[in-house]
Design an enzyme around this catalytic site. Structure first.
Site, PDB file in Angstrom:
ATOM      1  CG  HIS A  88      -1.438  -1.231   1.540  1.00  0.00           C
ATOM      2  ND1 HIS A  88      -2.775  -1.572   0.892  1.00  0.00           N
ATOM      3  CD2 HIS A  88      -1.275  -2.173   2.314  1.00  0.00           C
ATOM      4  CE1 HIS A  88      -3.199  -2.613   1.370  1.00  0.00           C
ATOM      5  NE2 HIS A  88      -2.154  -3.149   2.200  1.00  0.00           N
ATOM      6  CB  SER A  98      11.624  22.441 -15.511  1.00  0.00           C
ATOM      7  OG  SER A  98      10.758  23.601 -15.706  1.00  0.00           O
ATOM      8  CE  LYS A 127      10.343  18.939 -11.280  1.00  0.00           C
ATOM      9  NZ  LYS A 127       9.178  19.403 -12.170  1.00  0.00           N
ATOM     10  CD  GLU A 140       7.483  11.812 -15.688  1.00  0.00           C
ATOM     11  OE1 GLU A 140       6.707  12.559 -16.242  1.00  0.00           O
ATOM     12  OE2 GLU A 140       8.605  12.075 -14.785  1.00  0.00           O
TER      13      GLU A 140
END
Ligand code: ARG
Length: 461
Positions: free
Chosen positions: A155, A276, A282, A289
């Site tokens: 979880h 970024s 970043k 992804e």
């Protein structure tokens, strides 16, 4: 260019139909398979005396030069309905009448069935070998981290201690199943369909076995109607790849979480990270992804293939032309994903210390603490409740189980003694889980050995 079906028609087809009908923009990538299949067919026709030896030789050498010209880039694949008509048209324009004899005892239906099978067979091998490379990389990194303790999660909550090697070997086990699935798909599809004709085979005395041997298939398809319309192998291939993508996607999700500042378990190499345009701080895990995102394409491709065929009566129907883009997309997505994931994984930095800190913090030795009491004779349910109360107390105090003094522990249960600290030490907790399949260093070393043995024995597709 002229249509293959001149004779029956008195009008040109409408342009809109031509556009809808054309498959050359995508089936052009089957040129190699198409030419190889045609060469084998021509050799067989000549051997059987269906065409003369001279025509057979002209066809084979004509096809050879077409192949070379395509590969050199001097012959552009354009101006025909599909790759089959393209090759035949170019051949006829180059060698004349002999070219027109190539299509004797053959249909585009069995031709495309052959081409696509040859293509999928070869791509299975490439994907298989890259998957093996990924497994190899997992083994190598696992070997360095059999003692690297980290929290295992359920979880997404810290649960029990494992090691980083144990996590990598979980993925290696998934990939081994993927390899086995791919191999099985290849074994089932290894049948040669040419000679099925349009659907009802042919009256010519062809030698299918000869073509089968020339093209390196294991055996012949046994029914001509099934032979031209079987696309099970496309669905199975897409299914195998969809499951493989699920595994890659899960691994990527893991890495995405681990690179966040909340975890900081790993850091990607600059060569495999992006920045970024506005936030200077970043460093983004775009590779992961994208792979996670692209898994959806492959599931979609599988659905395309299943839906394409579910309503088709025997035998060939033009719906089946839709199989190719789906299969090609599966291939491109898998090859790309694996080709970038492997070096990204190999160059990723591991922050062992952060893993260890996280392991210290989340009460992941609570089960072991309960087991400690159980081993001293306390029923597990009672031990469980006692440790639950102890954890709640620690949370209030802002400390961990291993920080609590013995006298305090004994207030929760009189059976606590000095040896509890060793029992709940994270290293002990991991080492004690020494059953086959467990995270103990010895158990994980065996898992690594098992995967390495698989790579040694079955590493080649
Ligand atoms: N382009 C077709 C396909 O991809 C080739 C077979 C065409 N056969 C036919 N009878 N029109 O399926």
């Amino acid at each position: 260019m002229a249509k293959l079906w001149t004779g029956r028609f008195s009008k040109e087809t409408d342009q809109s139909l031509d556009q809808l009908n054309a498959s050359l923009p995508f089936d052009r990538r089957l040129y190699h398979e198409d030419i190889a299949g045609s060469m084998a067919h021509a050799r067989m026709l000549a051997k059987q005396g269906i065409i003369s030896d001279q025509d057979g030789e002209k066809i084979v050498s004509g096809l050879q030069t077409i192949l070379e010209d395509i590969e050199k880039g001097v012959l552009k694949i354009e101006g025909a309905e599909d790759i089959h008509s393209f090759v035949e048209q170019v051949l006829t324009s180059r060698i004349g009448d002999a070219g027109k004899r190539l299509h004797t005892a053959r249909s585009r239906n069995d031709q495309v069935a052959l081409d696509l099978r040859m293509y999928v067979k070869e791509k299975i091998d490439q994907i298989y070998e890259l998957t093996i490379e990924m497994m190899q990389a997992l083994c190598e990194r696992a070997q360095q981290h059999v003692y690297t303790v980290m929290p295992g999660y359920t979880h997404l909550q810290r649960a029990q201690p494992v090691t980083l090697a144990h996590v990598w070997m979980a993925y290696a086990n998934m990939l081994r199943r993927d390899c086995r699935r791919l191999k099985n798909t290849k074994m089932l599809m290894d049948e040669m369909p040419l000679g099925s004709g349009a659907l009802a085979a042919t009256t010519y005395p062809i030698d299918r076995q000869y073509v089968c041997d020339l093209l390196g298939f294991a055996k012949l398809t046994e029914n001509s109607m099934d032979g031209v319309s079987d696309r099970d192998y496309c669905m199975e291939f897409a299914n195998d790849c969809a499951i493989l993508m699920v595994h890659l996607s899960r691994m990527c999700e893991e890495i995405i979480l681990w690179c966040s500042w909340e975890f900081r378990f790993v850091e990607l190499d600059d060569a495999f990270s992006t920045g970024s345009s506005i936030m200077p701080q970043k460093k983004n895990p775009d590779v992961c992804e994208l792979i996670r995102g692209k898994s959806g394409r492959v599931f979609g491709d599988l659905m395309t293939l299943l839906s394409m065929q579910k309503g088709l009566s025997l035998a060939y129907n033009k719906d089946m032309q839709e199989d190719k883009e789906a299969v090609f997309d599966v291939v491109d997505t898998l090859l790309h994903s694996l080709q970038v994931l492997i070096p990204m994984f190999q160059t990723m930095k591991i922050h062992e210390e952060n893993m260890k800190q996280a392991a210290l913090g989340g009460f992941i030795n609570a089960t072991d603490c309960a087991d400690y009491l159980t081993k001293k004779g306390v029923p597990f349910r009672d031990a469980y409740k006692c440790i639950g109360e102890l954890v709640a107390w620690c949370i209030k105090q802002g400390c961990t189980l291993q920080d609590v003094e013995l006298s305090q522990l004994q207030q929760f249960h009189p059976l606590f003694a000095e040896d509890v600290y060793h029992a709940i030490d994270l290293q002990t907790c991991v080492e004690q889980r020494n059953v086959p399949g467990g995270p103990a260093p010895e158990a994980v070393k065996q898992q690594i050995a098992s995967i390495k043995q698989f790579i040694r024995n079955e590493g080649k597709a």
